[in-house]
Design an enzyme around this catalytic site. Structure first.
Site, PDB file in Angstrom:
ATOM      1  N   LYS A 282       0.865  -1.176   0.000  1.00  0.00           N
ATOM      2  CA  LYS A 282       0.000   0.000   0.000  1.00  0.00           C
ATOM      3  C   LYS A 282       0.904   1.229   0.000  1.00  0.00           C
ATOM      4  CE  LYS A 282      -3.579  -2.717   0.655  1.00  0.00           C
ATOM      5  NZ  LYS A 282      -2.880  -3.925   0.215  1.00  0.00           N
ATOM      6  N   ASP A 283       0.504   2.248  -0.722  1.00  0.00           N
ATOM      7  CA  ASP A 283       1.379   3.389  -0.886  1.00  0.00           C
ATOM      8  C   ASP A 283       1.296   4.355   0.278  1.00  0.00           C
ATOM      9  OD1 ASP A 283       3.311   4.369  -2.910  1.00  0.00           O
ATOM     10  OD2 ASP A 283       2.087   6.165  -2.755  1.00  0.00           O
TER      11      ASP A 283
END
Length: 650
Positions: A282-283
């Site tokens: 996940k960024d």
């Protein structure tokens, strides 16, 4: 995935007559802050932001990180501190980037009129909850630790002094020539010695202990049990056989990407990052909730980190006998706030009904192609063409666009001298692709570019050719929708199990556009039996590639191909329009808010601004920005946004 730090930008449309009435309100919300391009339901999250979150800045200043003079940390500090250029020049540079049409993103499926909105004015306006392979949505809702008689006492975490911990860490990481560390037992009791033994073994995996008498004093001696291998392999005999080898937990993180979070956790736990596993990355610029598994680290130790880490919370602990595997997730559930929207209630209803009933074109998002004047797909194409001089030139040559100052200097030196050593001296951050390639050229020489390029990590190298596949796919899907619209036609492809088959004339009534797939080019796929099949061949011929020979002499770069649905219909779609006055207040509660008992935000019934709060679930490898693009009817590229009444601030 190649990303670049960028300044924030609002998603604003060119002004129409209908928008003029809202113009004054729109101008009140100035853009500022920092964000990072990226979004994808299974991988990363695109960020286009405005208002900076001051509390976040304070959190980042106060975050406790163990001191370690490593190249990685120095690189990170340099990346964070490099702030060359003023806002205007930065905006001007971004004009050299790509627009959606440059990478084949040209069509919409809905008929509603688009409107303006601000995506990610705060990072907390974008929340992602992972959906596991069993369909369960990950939530952080329990901080309790499983009861286990084998767990050490709380004193284990405090009995060692900071100096002892520093010496033990250096011993564990083989940072000095010492073969052991002696810790004097000041309160010589059996209980005290036992606690120190437990503390060393549990906090510093790979170290063993023994008790020795020296000059009438008791010492605990710590030493390496199995050399360098011990650090990567936590001690087996210290783990109860009845307990699962992996501690699974939910990681709630704010404004950190998954790998950054794992690196911080591994530093605090003094273990290597590779003992962690997860289903998807996940960024950074979001609040994300996902499951993580770690090998032979107790829930007690993990829970202890909640007391000293900012931006993370760990909970929902359990022990299992298996790690997690990349790609095992079903997807992600998104909660997104678009602030300061200009659309009418009818426009919003039409847009959201269309998203729920029809969906959006499953394009690869802009971050797939980089953000500078040299798109990643061009490098991928050169690799497939076996044109290694072009690969080297595209990666290292000067390019217009937004880049760190040291990269600009490195490229200028390369263009002037073609000397890898000289260019490398201009580059303090050695982990970047440019630094890795230059090190490879220094090692293997200018006549062995293939080996030099091979120094770059495999995933980064494959990113380039996957970018080219995505570029072809986007263009072909736009051609397909232009030619045949939103219906299945004879010659289209659909999947039966994992096998692609052509849709025949007599079966056409059995299929809709939601059943149609298109291939990413490769040696193990078939192509549509209509005009678009020929269009694939024509596009590859124009790029000096043979669609019937996608095998490369270097096996890693041989493309087998794959199939991808052309329309995605999000699940669990819901939305509401809310009014607000203060851009800084959150418009919904997070998992952590609920655990801490924070009340729902009180919103006015008739505020100065309106926001669209939307929720939807997407399968892996689909891009949430493309869903939002369909709602707003906008070009999501950075280049386009810089040309639409945008203020850029550092």
């Amino acid at each position: 995935m190649e990303t670049v730090e960028m300044n924030s930008v609002s998603l604003k449309r060119p002004r129409s007559e209908d928008d003029v009435a809202n113009a004054d309100e729109v101008k009140r919300q100035k853009t500022s802050g920092k964000s990072k391009t990226a979004i994808d339901s299974g991988q990363n999250i695109e960020t286009v932001t405005e208002e900076p979150d001051k509390s976040l800045l304070e959190d980042m200043k106060n975050e406790i990180i163990p001191r370690e003079e490593s190249e990685e940390q120095e690189d990170e500090e340099l990346e964070d501190s490099d702030e060359d250029g003023d806002p205007e020049s930065f905006a001007d540079m971004m004009k050299h980037g790509l627009t959606e049409s440059d990478v084949g993103i040209t069509k919409f499926v809905s008929s509603h009129k688009g409107f303006s909105g601000i995506l990610k004015e705060r990072y907390s306006d974008f929340v992602v909850h992972e959906i596991g392979k069993d369909g369960r949505v990950s939530h952080l809702d329990d901080f309790s630790v499983p009861v286990d008689d084998e767990d050490p006492s709380e004193e284990t975490f405090t009995v060692l002094s900071d100096e002892d911990k520093q010496r033990l860490e250096e011993l564990q990481l083989l940072k000095n020539k010492e073969t052991s560390v002696a810790i004097e037992v000041l309160e010589d009791t059996k209980e005290k010695r036992t606690v120190i033994h437990q503390a060393v073994k549990s906090l510093f995996p790979g170290l063993e202990t023994k008790t020795e008498d020296r000059d009438g004093k008791k010492y605990i001696i710590a030493y390496h049990a199995a050399g360098k291998k011990a650090l990567a392999n936590p001690r087996k005999h210290s783990w109860p056989k009845s307990r699962g080898s992996y501690c699974h937990f939910v990681l709630y993180k704010e404004n950190k990407d998954t790998m950054d979070a794992i690196n911080v956790l591994s530093k605090f736990l003094r273990v290597k990052p590779n003992i962690f596993s997860y289903m998807g990355t996940k960024d950074k610029r979001a609040i994300t909730v996902q499951e993580i598994a770690v090998l032979r680290i107790t829930a007690q130790r993990l829970a202890h980190l909640n007391k000293c880490l900012m931006n993370f919370k760990l909970g929902n602990f359990s022990y299992k006998n298996h790690p997690l595997k990349l790609g095992e997730l079903q997807g992600n559930h998104f909660t997104v706030v678009l602030r300061n929207i200009t659309g009418t209630d009818d426009q919003i209803e039409q847009a959201m009904h269309s998203l729920r009933e029809i969906g959006f074109i499953n394009y690869y998002g802009m971050q797939r192609f980089g953000t500078t004047a040299v798109p990643t797909y061009q490098i991928g194409r050169a690799i497939l063409q076996n044109n290694w001089n072009e690969v080297m030139d595209l990666i290292l040559k000067p390019r217009p666009g937004a880049e760190k100052g040291y990269l600009v200097k490195c490229r200028e030196e390369w263009a002037k001298t073609k000397d890898p050593a000289a260019a490398l001296k201009k580059l303090p951050v050695k982990r970047c692709v440019e630094g890795q390639l230059l090190r490879g050229l220094l090692k293997y020489g200018m006549k062995n570019i293939i080996s030099a390029f091979g120094i770059i990590p495999r995933n980064n190298r494959l990113m380039y050719i996957h970018s080219y596949q995505s570029y072809v796919w986007n263009n072909m899907v736009s051609r397909r929708i232009e030619e045949y619209g939103l219906r299945a036609v004879p010659g289209d492809l659909t999947l039966k199990g994992a096998t692609a088959v052509h849709i025949e004339e007599e079966d056409i009534d059995k299929y809709t556009i939601h059943d149609v797939v298109m291939p990413l080019p490769g040696f193990d796929v078939i192509y549509p039996k209509h005009k678009i099949g020929e269009a694939y061949k024509e596009m590859l011929v124009a790029d000096n590639l043979d669609i019937n020979n996608m095998r490369h002499k270097i096996r890693d770069y041989s493309l087998s191909g794959a199939y991808r649905k052309i329309i995605i219909r999000p699940q669990n779609v819901s939305w509401e329009v809310v009014a607000y006055d203060d851009p800084r207040i959150p418009l919904f509660t997070t998992d952590l808010d609920k655990l801490e008992g924070k009340p729902l935000p009180v919103l006015p019934t008739d505020g100065k601004f309106r926001a669209l709060k939307m929720e939807f679930s997407l399968p892996p490898s689909t891009y949430a920005t493309m869903a939002i693009r369909e709602v707003l009817k906008m070009d999501t590229s950075i280049k386009n946004q810089t040309q639409l009444n945008t203020t850029w601030l550092r």
